[in-house]
Design an enzyme around this catalytic site. Structure first.
Site, mmCIF file in Angstrom:
data_model
loop_
_atom_site.group_PDB
_atom_site.id
_atom_site.type_symbol
_atom_site.label_atom_id
_atom_site.label_comp_id
_atom_site.label_asym_id
_atom_site.label_seq_id
_atom_site.Cartn_x
_atom_site.Cartn_y
_atom_site.Cartn_z
ATOM 1 N N HIS A 10 38.370 37.849 50.712
ATOM 2 C CA HIS A 10 39.008 36.934 49.759
ATOM 3 C C HIS A 10 39.300 35.583 50.419
ATOM 4 O O HIS A 10 40.365 35.386 51.023
ATOM 5 C CB HIS A 10 40.301 37.570 49.235
ATOM 6 C CG HIS A 10 40.871 36.885 48.040
ATOM 7 N ND1 HIS A 10 41.544 37.548 47.052
ATOM 8 C CD2 HIS A 10 40.865 35.571 47.656
ATOM 9 C CE1 HIS A 10 41.941 36.690 46.113
ATOM 10 N NE2 HIS A 10 41.538 35.491 46.472
ATOM 11 N N HIS B 31 42.070 39.305 39.819
ATOM 12 C CA HIS B 31 43.324 38.562 39.993
ATOM 13 C C HIS B 31 44.199 38.990 38.812
ATOM 14 O O HIS B 31 43.982 38.558 37.689
ATOM 15 C CB HIS B 31 42.999 37.063 39.954
ATOM 16 C CG HIS B 31 44.193 36.163 39.846
ATOM 17 N ND1 HIS B 31 44.520 35.248 40.826
ATOM 18 C CD2 HIS B 31 45.121 36.012 38.873
ATOM 19 C CE1 HIS B 31 45.606 34.580 40.450
ATOM 20 N NE2 HIS B 31 45.996 35.020 39.272
ATOM 21 N N ASP C 271 43.211 35.639 51.232
ATOM 22 C CA ASP C 271 43.323 34.709 50.092
ATOM 23 C C ASP C 271 43.510 33.289 50.631
ATOM 24 O O ASP C 271 44.303 32.505 50.108
ATOM 25 C CB ASP C 271 44.469 35.107 49.142
ATOM 26 C CG ASP C 271 44.448 34.306 47.836
ATOM 27 O OD1 ASP C 271 43.469 33.555 47.606
ATOM 28 O OD2 ASP C 271 45.401 34.419 47.057
HETATM 29 ZN ZN LIG Z 1 44.034 35.211 42.966
#
Ligand SMILES: [Zn+2]
Length: 448
Positions: free
Chosen positions: A63, A181, A321
């Site tokens: 990610h 998400h 992320d």
């Molecule tokens: Zn996200």
């Protein structure tokens, strides 16, 4: 021939189940020998004294936001790749929320070509819908053929349940995960931090835990029905962890990831820097936009639940992320600031904190950063094995360093850790013939 001898490191490799001191010889970008318990005697090799250091397979991050094409001022594929190497990663999956979005096979190939020569593998994740608008599905099959390893509209949820169901049907046929998400935008609305005592105190609109949990329940239900593989991105809530735990028990094809910021920081960080284990306030910097992220940093109870999920295997992987932004998007009122934390280069020290506090073993931490995410995404990845391409990271788990803008290779300096000291640092990452070596290691380097 180039020969590099790494001697006396603690080798931690979940692929071979080795956790022992030993020597590793690298010849022309390949692992030529692994010798456990005794030292290798090699002529004509450069050598590095690795006593006190850990050598493991290089990390995988499923990610990452690379911002190219479209927002190259925040990050490029090249600058993101440098940040990855500095953080110990040699395989990263690039999210498609670029401009234009990666929503066709031509753009998938473009990302792969663009990453050529960076020395790492950049694996594109395709958008679930055209322009990530949630309306028209992409050509999943063509994009998988072009090299997409998963699909996601990350940054935005897929609010249309029928669209998510369709994507999961394709997931079953094509064998790739749908990375979700999970956010019900009707519930998150204009919220900018976790909804709770801290948001009330600061007077900021909150994002309730249910905004994530409700969507996780929906996605698990769709995955159960379709047989598709749902991957829950950045799990941040206790209810989310519990739902995934239950779904795994009853055989739903689900994997999940947690970010270092969600298992380290609480929502108190929005109001200033905290001691990560006690939440004691160490310095007040009210409304720290670098602590603004989506899903938001949650309260202690949620942070502990995420850690429990990592410990018991409910959560498969640590993923960063990595969401780089420029100063422009963060140097503004909290409610207007962009969501996101630059995470590739601080993932290791934050993950090591779980080892230091006894929550997980070093082997478990390495697994969460290597074999587990690779398995979840069906990525070919390997350990420290003779005959294989060198794909390793060497780190000092006890080295203290201060996170400063200039210490980060990413263009994104947006992390609440700026100005803070952390413990644990990557000293070298090797990806085939490509080597990233940090200055500190050069003192231990012996030329033949
Ligand atoms: Zn996200």
């Amino acid at each position: 021939m180039s020969r590099l001898l790494l001697s006396g490191a603690r080798i931690v490799c979940p692929y071979t189940s080795i956790d022992s001191t030993g020597d590793v010889l690298i010849e022309d970008g390949r692992v030529a020998a692994v010798c456990i318990g005794k030292s290798l005697d090699v002529d004509q090799a450069e050598s590095v004294d690795c006593k006190g250091l850990v050598l493991s397979p290089a990390f995988v991050d499923v990610h990452v936001h690379l911002r190219e094409p479209g927002e190259e001022h925040k990050e490029t594929i090249a600058s993101g790749a440098s940040a990855a190497l500095a953080g110990g990663f040699t395989t990263i999956c690039a999210m498609p929320n670029t401009n234009p979005a990666i929503d066709n096979s031509r753009l998938v190939r473009w990302v792969i070509d663009r990453a050529n020569g960076t020395g790492i593998r950049v694996l594109p994740i395709g958008a679930i819908t055209i322009a990530r608008q949630g309306k028209v599905p992409v050509d999943y099959e063509a994009m998988v053929k072009a090299g997409a390893v998963a699909f996601s509209d990350d940054g935005s949820p897929v609010m249309n349940s029928r669209m998510m169901r369709l994507a999961l049907l394709y997931s079953r046929t094509l064998g790739v995960p749908i990375s979700s998400h999970c956010e019900d935008t009707e519930l998150s609305a204009k919220g900018c931090m976790h909804d709770g005592a801290v948001s009330a105190r600061l007077g900021l609109p909150g994002i309730p835990a249910s905004a994530e949990e409700a969507m996780i329940y929906r996605d698990l239900s769709l995955a159960a029905e379709t047989g598709g593989h749902i991957h829950i991105a950045h799990v941040s809530t206790s209810g989310g962890v519990e739902a995934i735990r239950h779904a795994k028990k009853i055989g739903v094809r689900v994997t999940a990831e947690a970010t270092p910021h969600h298992f380290t920081f609480t929502d108190e960080w929005v109001a200033g820097w905290r001691d990560s284990s006690t939440d004691r306030c160490l310095s007040i910097s009210a409304y720290d936009t670098n602590a603004k992220v989506n899903p938001p940093l949650r309260s202690r109870e949620h942070v502990e639940a995420v850690i429990d999920g990592l410990v018991d295997g409910t959560i498969d992987a640590i993923a960063t992320d990595h969401a780089p932004h420029s100063v422009l998007e963060k140097d503004c009122p909290f409610e207007e600031a962009a969501f996101g934390i630059s995470g590739l280069e601080t993932a290791l020290p934050l993950s090591l904190e779980l080892v230091r506090t006894g929550r997980i073993s070093m082997m478990k931490m390495v697994s969460l950063l290597t074999i587990s995410p690779a398995k979840a995404f069906g990525i070919d990845h390997w350990g420290i094995e003779e005959g294989r391409d060198a794909n390793l990271v060497l780190f000092d788990p006890n080295l203290k360093w201060t996170v400063t803008p200039s210490a980060l290779l990413s263009k994104g300096k947006n992390t609440p850790l700026i100005g803070r000291q952390v413990m644990g640092r990557v000293l070298m990452t090797i990806s085939g013939n490509k080597r990233y070596v940090r200055e500190e290691l050069k003192a231990k380097w012996k030329q033949h």
